[in-house]
Design a protein around this motif. Structure first.
Motif, mmCIF file in Angstrom:
data_model
loop_
_atom_site.group_PDB
_atom_site.id
_atom_site.type_symbol
_atom_site.label_atom_id
_atom_site.label_comp_id
_atom_site.label_asym_id
_atom_site.label_seq_id
_atom_site.Cartn_x
_atom_site.Cartn_y
_atom_site.Cartn_z
ATOM 1 N N ARG A 76 0.834 -1.212 0.000
ATOM 2 C CA ARG A 76 0.000 0.000 0.000
ATOM 3 C C ARG A 76 0.865 1.257 0.000
ATOM 4 N NH1 ARG A 76 -2.968 -3.363 3.438
ATOM 5 N NH2 ARG A 76 -2.033 -2.444 5.312
ATOM 6 N N LYS A 77 2.019 1.200 0.632
ATOM 7 C CA LYS A 77 2.926 2.344 0.633
ATOM 8 C C LYS A 77 3.548 2.550 -0.745
ATOM 9 C CE LYS A 77 7.183 4.168 2.671
ATOM 10 N NZ LYS A 77 8.231 4.022 3.713
ATOM 11 N N PHE A 78 3.966 1.469 -1.390
ATOM 12 C CA PHE A 78 4.683 1.580 -2.660
ATOM 13 C C PHE A 78 3.756 1.910 -3.829
ATOM 14 C CE2 PHE A 78 8.011 -1.705 -1.041
ATOM 15 C CZ PHE A 78 8.572 -0.732 -0.242
ATOM 16 N N ARG A 79 2.594 1.249 -3.874
ATOM 17 C CA ARG A 79 1.672 1.366 -5.013
ATOM 18 C C ARG A 79 2.419 1.275 -6.349
ATOM 19 N NH1 ARG A 79 -3.324 2.728 -3.448
ATOM 20 N NH2 ARG A 79 -3.602 3.663 -1.378
ATOM 21 N N PRO A 80 3.175 0.208 -6.570
ATOM 22 C CA PRO A 80 3.965 0.118 -7.803
ATOM 23 C C PRO A 80 3.126 -0.350 -8.982
ATOM 24 C CG PRO A 80 4.296 -1.831 -6.505
ATOM 25 C CD PRO A 80 3.340 -0.957 -5.718
ATOM 26 N N ARG A 81 3.691 -0.191 -10.161
ATOM 27 C CA ARG A 81 3.078 -0.774 -11.347
ATOM 28 C C ARG A 81 3.457 -2.251 -11.407
ATOM 29 N NH1 ARG A 81 4.642 3.793 -15.942
ATOM 30 N NH2 ARG A 81 3.483 5.528 -14.992
ATOM 31 N N GLY A 82 2.525 -3.072 -11.803
ATOM 32 C CA GLY A 82 2.803 -4.496 -11.907
ATOM 33 C C GLY A 82 2.636 -5.203 -10.580
ATOM 34 N N HIS A 83 2.655 -6.537 -10.638
ATOM 35 C CA HIS A 83 2.442 -7.352 -9.445
ATOM 36 C C HIS A 83 3.527 -8.405 -9.252
ATOM 37 C CE1 HIS A 83 -1.535 -5.534 -9.901
ATOM 38 N NE2 HIS A 83 -1.735 -5.830 -8.634
ATOM 39 N N SER A 84 4.593 -8.343 -10.038
ATOM 40 C CA SER A 84 5.669 -9.317 -9.879
ATOM 41 C C SER A 84 6.633 -8.843 -8.791
ATOM 42 C CB SER A 84 6.422 -9.506 -11.195
ATOM 43 O OG SER A 84 7.097 -8.315 -11.551
ATOM 44 N N VAL A 85 7.077 -9.767 -7.961
ATOM 45 C CA VAL A 85 8.000 -9.423 -6.879
ATOM 46 C C VAL A 85 9.116 -10.459 -6.815
ATOM 47 C CG1 VAL A 85 6.207 -8.277 -5.525
ATOM 48 C CG2 VAL A 85 6.689 -10.696 -5.112
ATOM 49 N N THR A 86 10.270 -10.004 -6.374
ATOM 50 C CA THR A 86 11.365 -10.907 -6.030
ATOM 51 C C THR A 86 11.324 -11.137 -4.531
ATOM 52 O OG1 THR A 86 12.821 -10.336 -7.865
ATOM 53 C CG2 THR A 86 13.880 -11.093 -5.847
ATOM 54 N N LEU A 87 11.554 -12.363 -4.128
ATOM 55 C CA LEU A 87 11.486 -12.736 -2.718
ATOM 56 C C LEU A 87 12.849 -13.238 -2.256
ATOM 57 C CD1 LEU A 87 10.085 -13.360 -0.081
ATOM 58 C CD2 LEU A 87 9.131 -15.426 -1.123
ATOM 59 N N ILE A 88 13.401 -12.577 -1.240
ATOM 60 C CA ILE A 88 14.670 -12.992 -0.640
ATOM 61 C C ILE A 88 14.362 -13.789 0.621
ATOM 62 C CG2 ILE A 88 16.859 -12.229 0.326
ATOM 63 C CD1 ILE A 88 16.614 -9.682 -1.331
ATOM 64 N N LEU A 89 14.667 -15.066 0.582
ATOM 65 C CA LEU A 89 14.425 -15.956 1.712
ATOM 66 C C LEU A 89 15.485 -15.740 2.790
ATOM 67 C CD1 LEU A 89 13.825 -19.318 -0.206
ATOM 68 C CD2 LEU A 89 12.097 -17.666 0.524
ATOM 69 N N PRO A 90 15.227 -16.189 4.014
ATOM 70 C CA PRO A 90 16.300 -16.189 5.014
ATOM 71 C C PRO A 90 17.497 -16.996 4.514
ATOM 72 C CG PRO A 90 14.179 -16.614 6.057
ATOM 73 C CD PRO A 90 13.941 -16.661 4.577
ATOM 74 N N GLU A 91 18.681 -16.499 4.765
ATOM 75 C CA GLU A 91 19.896 -17.148 4.266
ATOM 76 C C GLU A 91 19.953 -18.625 4.647
ATOM 77 O OE1 GLU A 91 23.791 -17.076 2.378
ATOM 78 O OE2 GLU A 91 22.192 -15.582 2.425
#
Length: 295
Positions: A76-91
């Motif tokens: 909600r803060k970002f309101r970016p275009r598109g819905h794809s995200v990169t996810l960084i898991l715990p190391e």
């Protein structure tokens, strides 16, 4: 050399945002073309101890609802275009291996067969329950492969946090690889170097020779205290000596990304101990380094 590292790790479409879930914090970054990142572009929330338990073979998240709320708050803060995200898991929810391929002429199917044979000897569970990705590369006249793996159940529970908000997790990665991406993207690579990535719960050391990954070590750390900082120095010293003795090459530099308290002290002590130049990956807001590298 920089282009070689880019081929290994950076050829991915740019996501709308990058999210990182760690045992002690949740962070996210809105991606864009802006040269300068402002406070409007990121979030950082500490999370309660025990909410996320980084493990390879078992579920990690104790209360998914709390993290889903943070995902929604960031979006909600970002309101970016598109819905794809990169996810960084715990190391420590993933493992990284570097294998020597048996032959330079293996077909893609034979490469997969070899990788799965090696993984079966490294991991204590059926490969049906493992998700992995890999990249082959040339190093010193040899053909090698870098493999990143995690449990299917583990990957699925993190992806579910975002699917609840109709977001589409694409690339899954880990912090240390993302920091390596950032170094490669900056164009400031020394030919032979060690990356020391020290966060609140882990230490990862990546040796790079002639622009190609040579060694990957991951170690769990918890909590941030004096004995752990001493352990970081000792592990770094041992790793530098191991690489230089085995490869018979002198490292040009050490890159340090520390999300611990007093990173300047760690850098200063590391330089005195190693007799090498130690370069900070970022001098401020070092928690942003994996997020920037994950773009």
């Amino acid at each position: 050399m920089r282009d070689r590292l880019r081929r290994y790790f950076l050829e991915q479409p740019r996501p709308a945002a990058v999210f990182q879930v760690a045992p002690s914090y949740f962070a996210a970054l809105k991606t864009g073309e802006e040269a300068e990142i402002t406070s409007d572009d990121y979030v950082y929330f500490p999370v309660p101890t025990g909410l996320v338990e980084a493990q390879l073979n078992q579920k990690n998240i104790v209360q998914p609802g709390l993290l889903q709320d943070l995902v929604g708050k960031a979006w909600r803060k970002f309101r970016p275009r598109g819905h794809s995200v990169t996810l960084i898991l715990p190391e420590m929810s993933a493992r990284v291996f570097i294998f020597h391929l048996e032959s330079n002429s293996l077909s893609p199917a034979e490469q997969v067969q070899f990788i799965e044979w090696r993984l079966a000897h490294q991991l204590s569970r059926s490969l049906d329950q493992v998700r992995y990705s890999y990249q082959t590369f040339n190093a010193g006249g040899e053909r090698k492969v870098l493999v990143v793996c995690t449990g299917q159940e583990v990957a699925g529970e993190y992806e579910a946090l975002f699917q609840e908000h109709k977001l589409k997790p694409g690339k899954l990665t880990i912090p240390s690889l993302s920091v390596l991406n950032l170094i490669a993207r900056s164009g400031a690579l020394a030919g032979d170097f060690l990356l020391v990535d020290a966060d609140l719960d882990y230490l990862s050391l990546i040796g790079v020779l002639d622009g190609a990954p040579y060694l990957y070590r991951q170690k769990q750390l918890w909590p941030d205290n004096e004995s752990n900082r001493a352990a970081i120095l000792k592990e770094t010293e041992n790793t530098v000596h191991f690489i230089e003795d085995k490869a018979r090459k002198k490292l040009a530099a050490v890159y340090l990304r520390s999300n611990l308290e007093n990173p300047v002290w760690l850098l200063t002590e590391m330089e005195k101990l190693l007799g090498l130049e130690v370069k900070e990956v970022m001098s401020e807001k070092q928690f942003l380094a994996p997020l920037i590298g994950g773009q």
